[in-house]
Design a protein around this motif. Sequence first.
Motif, short mmCIF file in Angstrom:
data_model
loop_
_atom_site.label_atom_id
_atom_site.label_comp_id
_atom_site.label_asym_id
_atom_site.label_seq_id
_atom_site.Cartn_x
_atom_site.Cartn_y
_atom_site.Cartn_z
N LYS A 59 31.56 -11.65 -17.42
CA LYS A 59 30.52 -12.61 -17.03
C LYS A 59 31.14 -13.85 -16.38
N SER A 60 32.12 -14.45 -17.08
CA SER A 60 32.74 -15.67 -16.54
C SER A 60 33.48 -15.37 -15.26
N THR A 61 34.10 -14.20 -15.20
CA THR A 61 34.81 -13.81 -13.98
C THR A 61 33.85 -13.78 -12.79
N MET A 188 26.58 -22.35 -14.93
CA MET A 188 26.80 -22.84 -16.30
C MET A 188 27.41 -21.71 -17.12
N ASP A 189 28.56 -21.99 -17.71
CA ASP A 189 29.22 -20.97 -18.53
C ASP A 189 29.06 -21.31 -20.01
N GLU A 190 28.18 -20.60 -20.66
CA GLU A 190 27.85 -20.85 -22.08
C GLU A 190 27.72 -22.34 -22.37
N PRO A 191 26.81 -23.03 -21.70
CA PRO A 191 26.75 -24.49 -21.81
C PRO A 191 26.33 -24.99 -23.18
MG LIG Z 1 33.16 -16.07 -20.69
#
Ligand SMILES: [Mg+2]
Lengths: 268, 234
Positions: A59-61, A188-191
């Motif tokens: 996901k973050s990638t 937004m990454d797991e904000p």
């Molecule tokens: Mg991640």
Amino acid sequence: MTQWTLDPETRTTEPASLPKMRGENVNVFYGTKQALFDVNLAVPEHQVTALIGPSGCGKSTFLRCLNRMNDTIDIARVEGEITLDGRSIYDPKIDVVELRAQVGMAFQKPNPFPKSIFENVAYGPTIHGRASAKADLEQIVVDSLRKAGLYEEVKERLHEPGTGLSGGQQQRLCIARAIAVAPEVILMDEPCSALDPIATAKIEELIDELRENFTIVIVTHSMQQAARVSQRTAFFHLGVLVEEGPTSEIFTSPNDKRTQDYVTGRFG
Amino acid sequence: MMTAHIVASFDDELAKIDLLITDMGDLAQTMLADATRALVEADLPLAQRVISDDVVMDARQREIDERCVALIAKRQPMAQDLRAVIGSIRIASDLERIGDLSKNIAKRVGAVGAGPMQRRFSHSLSGMTGMVGDQLEGVVRSHVTKDVDALVTLRADDKRIDIQYTAVFRELLTYMMEDPRNITACTHLLFCAKNLERIGDHATNIAENAFYMTTGRQLPADRPKTDETTHTGS
Ligand SMILES: [Mg+2]
Ligand SMILES: Nc1ncnc2c1ncn2[C@@H]1O[C@H](COP(=O)(O)OP(=O)(O)O)[C@@H](O)[C@H]1O
């Protein structure tokens, strides 16, 4: 009754509005290890797209591909096409600094600079030359704090350190900082993963308001959060985009068994 | 076929709700059959049993409601689990209504009275009860076995009940025209027939919900409803 499901005819795989961003056949490698496999995903404008899936699924990638943050990782290599308004963001003519202003980002842990609240927000517009006069800059800072739903809480102490704020306020400060450079897309990454339920609720409400002016992509490990804030949801598993569609469908009647198992808590 | 939840007690909670639905389904069928039998045989004690069964039915429905609400609060079910919980709440409420309607039939047993005429009149309801009972039994069974094809067929079959209702209506009307002394008993029986027809509608709702629970899709909008009694006897 219909809110729980949609007529078979209205089931669709095409996003409802024009794609603001699009990834086509995206493959990402960290050294020799492949992290994403042929991902095709459109991000519709003025909608919230949620990326969900188990830890390490990419996901973050994928999120980092959207503003070329993977460029900052030496061993990362991105293949495929990623476009913003139809234009490739990997085009050599693209100014990466300008791109990251257009496609802003807020992270898992709020990371304000060790400076005042004002300077945190003013930093971006200053280096991007958005404000020519001091009065303009002040206006941008106030507007951005307002849009991030933080102004009323901090207006008396704009010149105190941003690090003195609560976790939820710091996260909204980081969102204000992203907004200050007038982005079109906010990633937004797991904000909310470091926030308590009340601070989380405020961020979720904020996300819904921001949708009017921005296009938002959010990575979240909370399925309920994805269900609450997003209009579209993409489920990743082992680097593959398994299924993508209207959020209401993904959480009531997903097509793929892997999505079903994940959203219902049956994953082994 | 279905993978187990990571949290095993989640599976237990869902299984318990399924079990309660099956119980309610069995009880609904018994109440329906007993109510009509009590009517035909003028069996007041049996009618009384149907009336007391309804208390059990209500309690079961409340228990399902409470369990579903607690499960939503605790587990925030998604996808097929969410559909199962929402669908169970709805099916329980249809079954509870079937219990009510059966009770209403049972309550009329005394008013319809006993005797050869009453036997002849109420017999006309027996055939309809058989149909409605089969329908209910099929719907509950196909829900449990997740037989979606059967659910679609059963839903369409409800129109046969509507046609039968019209036939019963005409028959009772004929008795009333034959002899005004028949009016009291036949009017009560007309209400009973209407209740049976309503039970058929609830069985149809159950078929639709069960289909949604299993497939995640809604059946196409309402099939046309035939109520010809409005054109009869004028
Ligand atoms: Mg991640
Ligand atoms: N900087 C990195 N260097 C090497 N491997 C990485 C790096 N970042 C992520 N990965 C690997 O790529 C895969 C996807 O990671 P990530 O995108 O962070 O997943 P998610 O955000 O879904 O948890 C994982 O196997 C992870 O170990």
